[in-house]
Design an enzyme around this catalytic site. Sequence first.
Site, PDB file in Angstrom:
ATOM      1  N   HIS B 125      14.481  -4.416  -9.826  1.00 54.26           N
ATOM      2  CA  HIS B 125      12.532  -4.364  -9.168  1.00 54.26           C
ATOM      3  C   HIS B 125      12.873  -5.125  -7.747  1.00 54.26           C
ATOM      4  O   HIS B 125      13.126  -5.618  -7.099  1.00 54.26           O
ATOM      5  CB  HIS B 125      12.498  -5.434  -9.417  1.00 54.26           C
ATOM      6  N   HIS B 149       2.307   0.316  -7.307  1.00 58.76           N
ATOM      7  CA  HIS B 149       3.171   0.771  -8.156  1.00 58.76           C
ATOM      8  C   HIS B 149       2.052   2.000  -8.827  1.00 58.76           C
ATOM      9  O   HIS B 149       2.750   2.334  -9.440  1.00 58.76           O
ATOM     10  CB  HIS B 149       2.953  -0.418  -9.664  1.00 58.76           C
TER      11      HIS B 149
END
Lengths: 555, 555
Positions: B125, B149
Amino acid sequence: MSLKNILLRTINQKNKFINLSASAVKVSNQEQYGHGGQQKKNYGYNRRTMATALFSSVVVGTMASAEKSDKNKNKNEDKTVEAGTIRPDLPTFRAEEVSKHDNEKSFWVTYKNGVYDVTAFLPSHPGGDQILNAGGLSIEPFWNVYGMHKTEEVYALLESYRIGNLHEDDVVDHSDEEMWVKEPSRDRRLVVKTARPFNAETPAKLQVAYFDTPNELFYVRQHMPVPELDQSSHRVKVIVKDGGVTSKEFSLQDLSRFPKGTVRAALMCAGNRRSEMNEQVKPVKGISWQGGAISSAVWEGVYLRDVLVHCGVDTHNTAGKHVIFTGADIDATGQNFSTSIPLDQALNPNSRIVLATSMNGRPLPPDHGYPLRVVVPGAPAVRSVKWLESITVSHEESPSHWHQKDYRSFNASKTWETADFASAPPIYSLPVTSAICDPVNGDTVTVKNGIVEIRGYAYSGGGAKILRVDISPDCGNTWIQAEEMQSDDAPPQQHYGWTLWTARIPVKRGQKELKLWAKATDSNFNTQPETFHDIWNIRGVLSNAYHKIKVQIKH
Amino acid sequence: MSLKNILLRTINQKNKFINLSASAVKVSNQEQYGHGGQQKKNYGYNRRTMATALFSSVVVGTMASAEKSDKNKNKNEDKTVEAGTIRPDLPTFRAEEVSKHDNEKSFWVTYKNGVYDVTAFLPSHPGGDQILNAGGLSIEPFWNVYGMHKTEEVYALLESYRIGNLHEDDVVDHSDEEMWVKEPSRDRRLVVKTARPFNAETPAKLQVAYFDTPNELFYVRQHMPVPELDQSSHRVKVIVKDGGVTSKEFSLQDLSRFPKGTVRAALMCAGNRRSEMNEQVKPVKGISWQGGAISSAVWEGVYLRDVLVHCGVDTHNTAGKHVIFTGADIDATGQNFSTSIPLDQALNPNSRIVLATSMNGRPLPPDHGYPLRVVVPGAPAVRSVKWLESITVSHEESPSHWHQKDYRSFNASKTWETADFASAPPIYSLPVTSAICDPVNGDTVTVKNGIVEIRGYAYSGGGAKILRVDISPDCGNTWIQAEEMQSDDAPPQQHYGWTLWTARIPVKRGQKELKLWAKATDSNFNTQPETFHDIWNIRGVLSNAYHKIKVQIKH
């Protein structure tokens, strides 16, 4: 007789200038920059002869100076006819060619007009390895110091190794050696680059053996003979030229009344690692330093800033002003060594500039400025003027040759013809650098548990601290971070020590050879350039690309 | 409704607490560090709506927020169809079941109707541990704050982890955009990298059009929505944790009683020029900045040092202490933005750190920290915390995610798996860099009198000043020194502005194409690395290799 008087007498007798070809000093330039007699009046050359007692207390030596001087003189007159005359039957060599034969595989020296291959004699030399200091050079300056060589037997032995003549243009008159007879003795472990003036490196493996370099192993960079000074009579004059001119004179005792100033600072020559730039790109001018022109010490004395403020220097209107430091060392024309730094830098408390009387807890040795030098941390060591006699606040930079015609920065395309020294920025701070010191290039190293351990130093000027050293064992494909880092406690912006590091490099079973690259990262996250190609410059300064070595592996 | 209230409402609607257990920013830590609920009473979240008049007086914008907001909304709607639709081929889970998978051994999230097992993705991540806040929950509230995102690539990636459908009764509408509706309008000329949070570059040619960047063209780097603050009610709290805890609160009027502090400082994101590292070596994580994440301004307010001294901070025993800056901007968990710098750096007068209320002579715009930000010159801009609410002197660095898990330095061999953020040095100062801004890569330039004129910027952190910029028109074979250099008057060690430069490059008759390389040299004589290869790092920060472009030539 003081060094200055010896020099002046020599100049008069010979009625010509001494050829200091080994140094960057040109007489014509000095005159151009106004260092004639007039300047000297202002600086006040009231030197006193150093007391013999004091001299012997700080210098390890066995032969009294006066005795030595007389001896040399007599011997020179008797013997010099015997060796070094021209031999038309032999070939002629240039000094540059001779200088290549400086190692145990091929070891040549010169004496007057003679060239000698003494490789076979090396193991028999009564003085041991000391002879190696003369590799590729004239032995005369050494013999002038080590006068025991001046016998008929030795001259005859020398002639038995004769192979040629030195080109006439390269023959230097070494007969005038009086000015050098007071040179201090030096530690034999230093790696001598030039004997006169004395320039010598700290051996790589000894660099990393001590966090603070022992005084006797601290690298030495001289421009001229070492002056004789006396701490009890020494004075430093602070002259402030700002509108009017004021001046104050301080004895060392006067200075000691200021608050104590101390700084741990590595000093590095701006030309450190020049040899790599020279070898990997193209020739540069200057002493061919390996990585040994850096050492570290704790310097104690008082802060320059405090003294300047005491002398009434205007701490607000500093722009365009400079502080000129003048040393007691004198060149062949009687000119004192001098350079300057910006007043802003001198007054900035972060600079931590010290007027130092002590080095690693002991009085400064003669080679490092006894009895007083200024230490300008983070700057090239040339700014840390030794044997400090005067400090002048001025609207001008130092007019000396050393300041105006050296220690400046050019890009890689500037030649001696196109470089404009007047507009080029003087180097007042040093970039990040590093070197692998143990092993050295060409060593054979032993693997332990699949690991080769290597050690080195890293350093950055301007108050920056080293944060990381990375080693590549495969030409940049992978990088291994050094694990052990020894550095000073001072915070970034005021950090002037070097960092000693250790890295552990895994090697494969059966691997025969290891190429190692080192690069450091400092607290401003500046790193070293990969190669010397684009930082090459005519003087070979600021030579801070990756350090690359190759070693053999023993399993 | 304030952002915080919006967030809290979301949490309440769901009738459970967000599990912060695995985050580096633990709720317990916040309380420990005085940023919990109790603290907030002190800070007084009594923000008022910024007067429209004031707002329009400091922001030059042509696009109304609402209008822009709609635009973004439409874009979001276009893309979100792809992810989170019902997949009849997969099993259905209740929210309660999903909520159990909230740890690194089994980590599930939901998005609209989709359930995803992203356990395997955790180490990769880009935002590090921040993702752990969403364990067992819907990721939508987080993505509404971290708008980067919302791209097709991320939706596709998410779907690759799809394991099921969320039970219809448990699907919550997260399309709540209220938190973004108060965003300020922005100048249309800014090059937007991400809309929410707003991150935008100054266009290259406008960078070099002004020595001080006009406020409306100053690049913008936000981590979260812009908070609404009022200069008349704003307070900054100074907390000193050193043995005991003391605190003082200052209104802007209180601060104005300190001596005026001012500094010309370029601010640069640590990730500026990341795109080049990304393209020329291999992918890095982070906003793909070109060279436009740097701009320059004159910042006015008061010196942080004066305020800290006033608050009784011990100026002598500074080692190991830090100054934590906390802003009013809040993330999806209610956590305020925060980072820290070493106390040494904060107290050093050379650092010239300003608590700024003014930018180029005008009140700070909302995007740049209205009504108060700290400006830490020479440091990556992340340390110049906007919307400053508290200043905490502590024995610990900021515990926030942004401080602990980002803006740190690694060598080129560290991966997301091997990088240890805890031991990696935080970036508190920036290395030398430069960029060619006019022309830009791919432009066609016109030759005048055989010359192409090019312009750009150069910058170095840590108080260093740019001394030289060199341009190579032939891949490093020759270097041409830039002739015109515009920079601030501040001396090295205290120089924080950028340098704008102009170089004149001769081109041959008939030459069609020109490759240009730029490299700068600063006052410590540090230079840029030739390539990005050896400075590559997982986060793509400190991306300061030569800037290389190619342009077409029109004769």
